[in-house]
Scaffold this motif. Structure first.
Motif, PDB file in Angstrom:
ATOM      1  N   VAL A 247       9.681 -26.902  40.442  1.00  0.00           N
ATOM      2  CA  VAL A 247       8.380 -26.281  39.986  1.00  0.00           C
ATOM      3  C   VAL A 247       7.881 -25.379  41.252  1.00  0.00           C
ATOM      4  O   VAL A 247       7.309 -24.294  40.959  1.00  0.00           O
ATOM      5  CB  VAL A 247       7.346 -27.333  39.591  1.00  0.00           C
ATOM      6  CG1 VAL A 247       5.845 -26.863  39.390  1.00  0.00           C
ATOM      7  CG2 VAL A 247       7.834 -28.152  38.345  1.00  0.00           C
ATOM      8  N   THR A 248       7.814 -26.026  42.369  1.00  0.00           N
ATOM      9  CA  THR A 248       7.500 -24.970  43.479  1.00  0.00           C
ATOM     10  C   THR A 248       8.218 -23.969  43.607  1.00  0.00           C
ATOM     11  O   THR A 248       7.591 -22.890  44.012  1.00  0.00           O
ATOM     12  CB  THR A 248       7.333 -26.060  44.766  1.00  0.00           C
ATOM     13  OG1 THR A 248       6.599 -27.317  44.627  1.00  0.00           O
ATOM     14  CG2 THR A 248       6.758 -25.068  45.997  1.00  0.00           C
TER      15      THR A 248
ATOM     16  N   SER B 273       7.240 -21.371  40.787  1.00  0.00           N
ATOM     17  CA  SER B 273       6.017 -20.861  41.280  1.00  0.00           C
ATOM     18  C   SER B 273       6.032 -19.812  42.289  1.00  0.00           C
ATOM     19  O   SER B 273       5.547 -18.582  42.105  1.00  0.00           O
ATOM     20  CB  SER B 273       5.063 -21.817  41.706  1.00  0.00           C
ATOM     21  OG  SER B 273       5.003 -22.943  40.435  1.00  0.00           O
ATOM     22  N   LEU B 274       7.028 -20.018  43.241  1.00  0.00           N
ATOM     23  CA  LEU B 274       7.095 -19.007  44.431  1.00  0.00           C
ATOM     24  C   LEU B 274       7.636 -17.672  43.803  1.00  0.00           C
ATOM     25  O   LEU B 274       7.352 -16.690  44.357  1.00  0.00           O
ATOM     26  CB  LEU B 274       7.504 -19.662  45.689  1.00  0.00           C
ATOM     27  CG  LEU B 274       6.691 -20.630  46.164  1.00  0.00           C
ATOM     28  CD1 LEU B 274       7.561 -21.293  47.381  1.00  0.00           C
ATOM     29  CD2 LEU B 274       5.567 -20.030  47.066  1.00  0.00           C
TER      30      LEU B 274
ATOM     31  N   ALA C 138       7.499 -16.495  40.978  1.00  0.00           N
ATOM     32  CA  ALA C 138       6.792 -15.768  40.301  1.00  0.00           C
ATOM     33  C   ALA C 138       5.742 -14.997  41.151  1.00  0.00           C
ATOM     34  O   ALA C 138       5.275 -13.955  40.509  1.00  0.00           O
ATOM     35  CB  ALA C 138       6.127 -16.874  39.155  1.00  0.00           C
ATOM     36  N   ILE C 139       5.028 -15.783  41.868  1.00  0.00           N
ATOM     37  CA  ILE C 139       3.866 -15.101  42.944  1.00  0.00           C
ATOM     38  C   ILE C 139       4.604 -14.044  43.770  1.00  0.00           C
ATOM     39  O   ILE C 139       3.783 -13.277  43.875  1.00  0.00           O
ATOM     40  CB  ILE C 139       3.222 -16.419  43.687  1.00  0.00           C
ATOM     41  CG1 ILE C 139       2.475 -17.163  42.543  1.00  0.00           C
ATOM     42  CG2 ILE C 139       2.270 -15.783  44.430  1.00  0.00           C
ATOM     43  CD1 ILE C 139       1.965 -18.777  43.121  1.00  0.00           C
TER      44      ILE C 139
ATOM     45  N   VAL D 242      10.320 -14.275  34.714  1.00  0.00           N
ATOM     46  CA  VAL D 242       9.912 -15.547  34.998  1.00  0.00           C
ATOM     47  C   VAL D 242      10.104 -16.629  33.793  1.00  0.00           C
ATOM     48  O   VAL D 242      10.376 -17.648  34.279  1.00  0.00           O
ATOM     49  CB  VAL D 242       8.454 -15.487  35.344  1.00  0.00           C
ATOM     50  CG1 VAL D 242       7.769 -16.844  35.497  1.00  0.00           C
ATOM     51  CG2 VAL D 242       8.195 -14.434  36.661  1.00  0.00           C
TER      52      VAL D 242
ATOM     53  N   CYS E 209      12.082 -20.297  34.286  1.00  0.00           N
ATOM     54  CA  CYS E 209      11.470 -21.555  33.873  1.00  0.00           C
ATOM     55  C   CYS E 209      12.514 -22.312  33.176  1.00  0.00           C
ATOM     56  O   CYS E 209      12.790 -23.368  33.335  1.00  0.00           O
ATOM     57  CB  CYS E 209      10.265 -21.175  33.323  1.00  0.00           C
ATOM     58  SG  CYS E 209       8.993 -20.657  34.445  1.00  0.00           S
TER      59      CYS E 209
ATOM     60  N   HIS F 149       9.172 -19.297  50.435  1.00  0.00           N
ATOM     61  CA  HIS F 149      10.040 -19.238  49.348  1.00  0.00           C
ATOM     62  C   HIS F 149      11.424 -19.631  49.419  1.00  0.00           C
ATOM     63  O   HIS F 149      11.795 -20.310  48.896  1.00  0.00           O
ATOM     64  CB  HIS F 149       9.819 -17.886  48.461  1.00  0.00           C
ATOM     65  CG  HIS F 149      10.619 -17.665  47.391  1.00  0.00           C
ATOM     66  ND1 HIS F 149      11.291 -16.550  47.053  1.00  0.00           N
ATOM     67  CD2 HIS F 149      11.016 -18.608  46.380  1.00  0.00           C
ATOM     68  CE1 HIS F 149      11.945 -16.567  45.979  1.00  0.00           C
ATOM     69  NE2 HIS F 149      11.835 -17.905  45.709  1.00  0.00           N
TER      70      HIS F 149
END
Length: 386
Positions: free
Chosen positions: A136-137, A140-141, A143-144, A180, A184, A290
């Motif tokens: 999940v981390t 998230s990275l 995407a960010i 993204v 996922c 990341h």
């Protein structure tokens, strides 16, 4: 006092998630349209991602930096898709495996044995939860990072290096959302396949430990007059359980070994390239964190297989010792021969294999890390020379 315990409840979470994706085989499908639509949809998203990255690799073949970056993500997507396709091909074997787990030799257990199984499975679930959290981390990275990266002079970056037949900058938010979402989906399906494999291996470890304890305690608490009769009956039950466990391992190997093999092969390349890219980026940048999370995610993925594969080998190796520490010397010569047969049979430990090439144990993990470091050292030397 023995009772029936449903072993499938220990991996119910992974089964539920894979059923949502249309991949876990069911004897009776209630909502067939949704079930098969979900499977096709995930395949389309995942394969389109791989095709886009492979096309980008061909377009950017002269740009070594872009090519190395793209190949890293390709080598992450390929083992995931191989595991997915292999699991789909082996659906009938999965049904056989689940049916095999309903055999009385596995399910007819005492309350103490049930507690031991739940405790061991809880430990494996904690590790898989840590692995899921790490994924999940990473997602998230993924995407960010493109949204906050201000160092690029070529326009906004995308989470993955992919080729599109149009100007990405004109449709950036739509493309970003597509990538993204695909990341996922891939991470979700991949972690569930890994988690299911680990939980089943751990369940086999529980069965070997249960068998070991039964062999140690065989015939204890019985009178000498009826000892041989009771011991022989308990030994026969232990032999049946031992044979059922070895068959269970064969079914698991048939189901997962090919996918794990591709995961190990690609893992060497991914760990090597991720470590190299960490060396050349700014240590204070979000890209470094990341890559660091991605690096540990890859190692954790391989570690889970090797760690529990090692535990499986050690638990099967303890059968002979359990026979030795039982009260075999109080039995008749005929019963002692039964003990001897079990000890001879258990001299060959039960080990899962990946594609008939790699054993799942810690030696394989060390070999993967050594190979990755060797390739990393070569890349580092080339980079330093330039």
């Amino acid at each position: 006092m023995k009772h029936t315990f449903d072993l499938s409840s220990t991996f119910q979470l992974d089964k539920f998630h894979l059923t949502l994706g249309g991949f876990y085989p069911l004897e009776k499908v209630k909502y067939k349209y949704l079930y098969y639509s979900a499977r096709v949809f995930i395949h389309l998203i995942s394969w389109s991602h791989l095709l886009g990255m492979l096309t980008f690799s061909l377009v950017q073949v002269s740009n070594l930096a872009q090519l190395a970056d793209t190949l890293t993500w390709n080598m992450t997507q390929i083992p995931y898709l191989c595991k997915l396709v292999n699991f789909h091909i082996q659906m009938n074997t999965v049904l056989k495996l689940e049916a095999w787990l309903r055999r009385p030799s596995f399910t007819w257990i005492t309350a103490e044995e049930e507690t031991a199984i739940k405790s061991t499975m809880r430990g494996a679930r904690i590790l898989t939860t840590i692995y899921r959290s790490l994924c999940v981390t990473i997602v998230s990275l993924f995407a960010i990072f493109p949204l906050i990266d201000k160092n690029s002079g070529e326009g906004k970056k995308l989470p993955l290096p992919m080729w599109f037949p149009f100007d990405v900058q004109n449709h950036y938010h739509a493309v970003w959302s597509y990538e993204v979402f695909g990341i996922c989906i891939s991470a979700w399906a991949n972690t569930n396949l890994d988690s299911l494999s680990v939980m089943l291996i751990t369940l086999t470890v529980c069965q070997f430990r249960m068998l070991t304890k039964r062999l140690r305690n065989v015939g204890k608490g019985t009178e000498d007059v009826v000892r041989d009769e009771v011991v022989q009956k308990e030994l026969k039950e232990c032999i049946i359980l031992y044979n059922d466990i070895t068959r269970l391992v064969e079914l698991m190997e048939t189901t997962f070994s090919n996918g794990i093999f591709v995961q190990f092969i690609c893992g060497v390349f991914v760990i090597c390239m991720t470590g190299f890219r960490m060396m050349v980026v700014n240590l204070k940048s979000i890209q470094f964190f990341h890559l660091l999370a991605f690096f540990f995610g890859q190692i954790c993925q391989i570690l889970m297989y090797c760690w529990y594969g090692q535990t499986l080998m050690e638990s099967s190796d303890s059968i002979s010792e359990a026979c030795y520490f039982s009260d075999w010397f109080k039995c008749s010569n005929q019963t002692q021969k039964y003990f001897l047969i079990i000890m001879e049979r258990s001299k060959r430990p039960v080990i899962m294999m990946a594609g008939k090439f790699f054993f799942l144990h810690l030696d394989t993990l060390m070999a993967i890390l050594k190979s990755s470091y060797s390739y990393f050292a070569v890349l580092q030397q080339i980079y330093s020379d330039k």
